[in-house]
Design an enzyme around this catalytic site. Structure first.
Site, PDB file in Angstrom:
ATOM      1  N   LYS A   1      11.989   5.629 -22.620  1.00  0.00           N
ATOM      2  CA  LYS A   1      11.954   5.354 -24.053  1.00  0.00           C
ATOM      3  C   LYS A   1      13.373   5.490 -24.602  1.00  0.00           C
ATOM      4  O   LYS A   1      14.147   6.332 -24.133  1.00  0.00           O
ATOM      5  CB  LYS A   1      11.039   6.341 -24.788  1.00  0.00           C
TER       6      LYS A   1
ATOM      7  N   GLU B   1       9.999  15.306 -40.483  1.00  0.00           N
ATOM      8  CA  GLU B   1      10.090  15.895 -39.138  1.00  0.00           C
ATOM      9  C   GLU B   1      10.900  17.182 -39.125  1.00  0.00           C
ATOM     10  O   GLU B   1      12.097  17.179 -39.426  1.00  0.00           O
ATOM     11  CB  GLU B   1      10.714  14.894 -38.160  1.00  0.00           C
TER      12      GLU B   1
ATOM     13  N   GLU C   1       3.999   6.791 -26.593  1.00  0.00           N
ATOM     14  CA  GLU C   1       5.287   7.172 -27.163  1.00  0.00           C
ATOM     15  C   GLU C   1       5.243   8.604 -27.695  1.00  0.00           C
ATOM     16  O   GLU C   1       6.162   9.403 -27.476  1.00  0.00           O
ATOM     17  CB  GLU C   1       5.649   6.202 -28.298  1.00  0.00           C
TER      18      GLU C   1
ATOM     19  N   GLU D   1       8.515  -2.021 -38.710  1.00  0.00           N
ATOM     20  CA  GLU D   1       8.383  -0.571 -38.803  1.00  0.00           C
ATOM     21  C   GLU D   1       9.640   0.048 -39.408  1.00  0.00           C
ATOM     22  O   GLU D   1       9.562   0.948 -40.264  1.00  0.00           O
ATOM     23  CB  GLU D   1       8.116   0.021 -37.430  1.00  0.00           C
TER      24      GLU D   1
END
Length: 445
Positions: free
Chosen positions: A204, A254, A298, A432
């Site tokens: 990733k 986050e 993911e 996104e």
């Protein structure tokens, strides 16, 4: 590493004194409205903090920047005299953060002039509000530190009592914008990344974009923070103006890490979808996200990597259930992670161990970071990097600086990224990223 600084005096050779008093109210934003440097704002949950002026500053560069900052901050707090009667909410904290990469790009086109690889400051003025409790803390250095700290306390207590929070102004408007890369360039970048994944070089990688905006009027970042606090009350809202240059600010969902005693809290946040126009559509999008093999994969990569990064420090690591985190414009998959440490650890040691998480970097870490450096045509600066605070006990909280921008009076550069895995579609990932611009873009348009 540069020395600790208190004006022109090395802190280790002088006295650092803190004083504090309770306030009936804390007009936090009034501490920030003048462009005193450095300045910092932090809001999370029921706590908000505003800080300005530097009693001492720590900067660092190089591969040892996390260690160097930790050592310097510990020495700074060791030299600081704090009354025993001052409660934890009012005790001095050091505020700051790090660049995503070690070092930032030089050049007149970079919006990150004035931002070192790492910078923290112990503020002269700190106003903290938690629930209904409000405190003013002042810090001074030098032979007359106690007298100066008392004088600052009296001056700012009177100033804050006389002040009141004003309503935030309207967004400045945008006259011109430029995206880097273009959508065609983005398709090429994602295609190259998925080819590397197919070859087994990557699992990733998170690729980011930048959006440069020319503003119609002068930007007041404290006003932006006030509006973001109403729209994103569950996010970490932050703002940092270093000694020179622009101001870095955002509302990030986050948390990188919180340390209190031997308890560590963090989370894995990855996988995204939009919000629905109706409650039924919103629920359908959330269910689709939970069922998405691509997004679940993911997000699991991120959760597993964080667990692996914490295990060398911890006696136990607990991973919660996968849930959907709903924000104003986007929904994410989220897993809470809690660890109990084997020994006392400074929060900056955990920051170093966890940054960058695969949610903003990728896997394997070295290959992902190399891909980011080779692919992105702009300087990430402090975007997607740790920003937060640390106290004398080594406790603290750091967020990941996403949903963010760096701005001067008439220019703002926004950043957003997307996690690229084997079956990523470039156009869906483009869409996104545009959703992730919205928290800041809505406050500028």
């Amino acid at each position: 590493m540069e020395p600790l600084r208190g004006d022109e005096t090395t802190v280790g050779e002088t006295t650092v004194v803190a004083r504090g008093c309770r306030l009936d109210d804390a007009p936090v934003r009034s501490v920030l409205v003048t462009d005193a440097r450095p300045r910092f704002f932090w809001a999370a949950g029921t706590e908000s903090i505003a800080a300005r002026g530097s009693a001492a500053t720590v900067t660092a560069d190089g591969q040892s920047r996390f260690d160097d900052v930790r050592t310097a901050v510990e020495a700074l707090f060791d030299d600081c005299s704090v009354p025993d009667s001052l409660p934890s909410i009012a005790r001095p904290r050091a505020f700051g953060g790090f660049a995503f990469h070690n070092g930032t790009h030089e050049g007149e086109d970079s919006p990150w002039d004035g931002f070192p690889s790492a910078a923290f400051f112990l503020p002269e003025i700190q106003v903290t509000r938690r629930d209904d409790d409000a405190w003013l803390t002042t810090v001074a250095t030098g032979p007359e530190a106690a007298t100066e700290a008392e004088a600052l306390l009296e001056e700012w207590r009177d100033r804050l009592v006389a002040d009141s929070e004003r309503n935030p102004g309207t967004p400045p408007g945008i006259s011109h914008r430029k995206r880097t890369p273009t959508q065609d360039g983005w398709r090429e970048q994602v295609a190259a990344a998925t080819e590397s994944i197919d070859r087994g070089e990557l699992q990733k990688v998170v690729l980011a974009q930048s959006l440069s905006a020319t503003l119609d009027a002068e930007l007041s970042v404290p006003d932006v923070m006030a509006r973001l606090s109403k729209t994103y009350p569950d996010c970490y809202r932050f703002m940092l103006s270093p000694d020179s240059g622009g101001t870095f600010f955002g509302a990030t969902p986050e948390r990188l890490v919180s340390v209190r005693g031997r308890t560590v809290r963090t989370e894995a946040l990855a996988g995204s979808t939009g919000r629905g126009d109706t409650p039924a559509e919103d629920e359908w999008l959330a269910a689709e996200l939970l069922d998405s093999e691509k997004d679940r994969h993911e997000q699991k990569l991120v959760a597993d990597a964080i667990r692996d990064q914490l295990e060398p420090f911890a006696s136990t690591v607990r991973i919660g259930d996968r849930t959907v985190r709903r924000l104003a414009t986007v929904q994410h998959l989220r897993t809470s992670i809690t660890a109990e440490l084997d020994d006392d650890e400074h929060v900056l040691s955990l920051v170093e161990a966890l940054h960058p998480t695969p949610a903003v970097g990728g896997l394997p870490p070295d290959a992902a970071l190399r891909t980011i450096r080779e692919t992105e045509a702009f300087d990430r600066g402090w975007y997607a990097a740790p920003v937060g605070w640390v106290d004398a006990a080594g406790n603290g909280t750091f967020a990941v600086g996403i949903r963010s921008a760096v701005a001067t009076e008439r220019e703002a550069t926004l950043f957003a990224g997307a996690g690229i895995v084997a079956d990523s579609d470039p156009d869906r990932e483009w869409d996104e990223v545009q959703l992730k611009y919205r928290p800041i873009l809505d406050e500028l348009e």
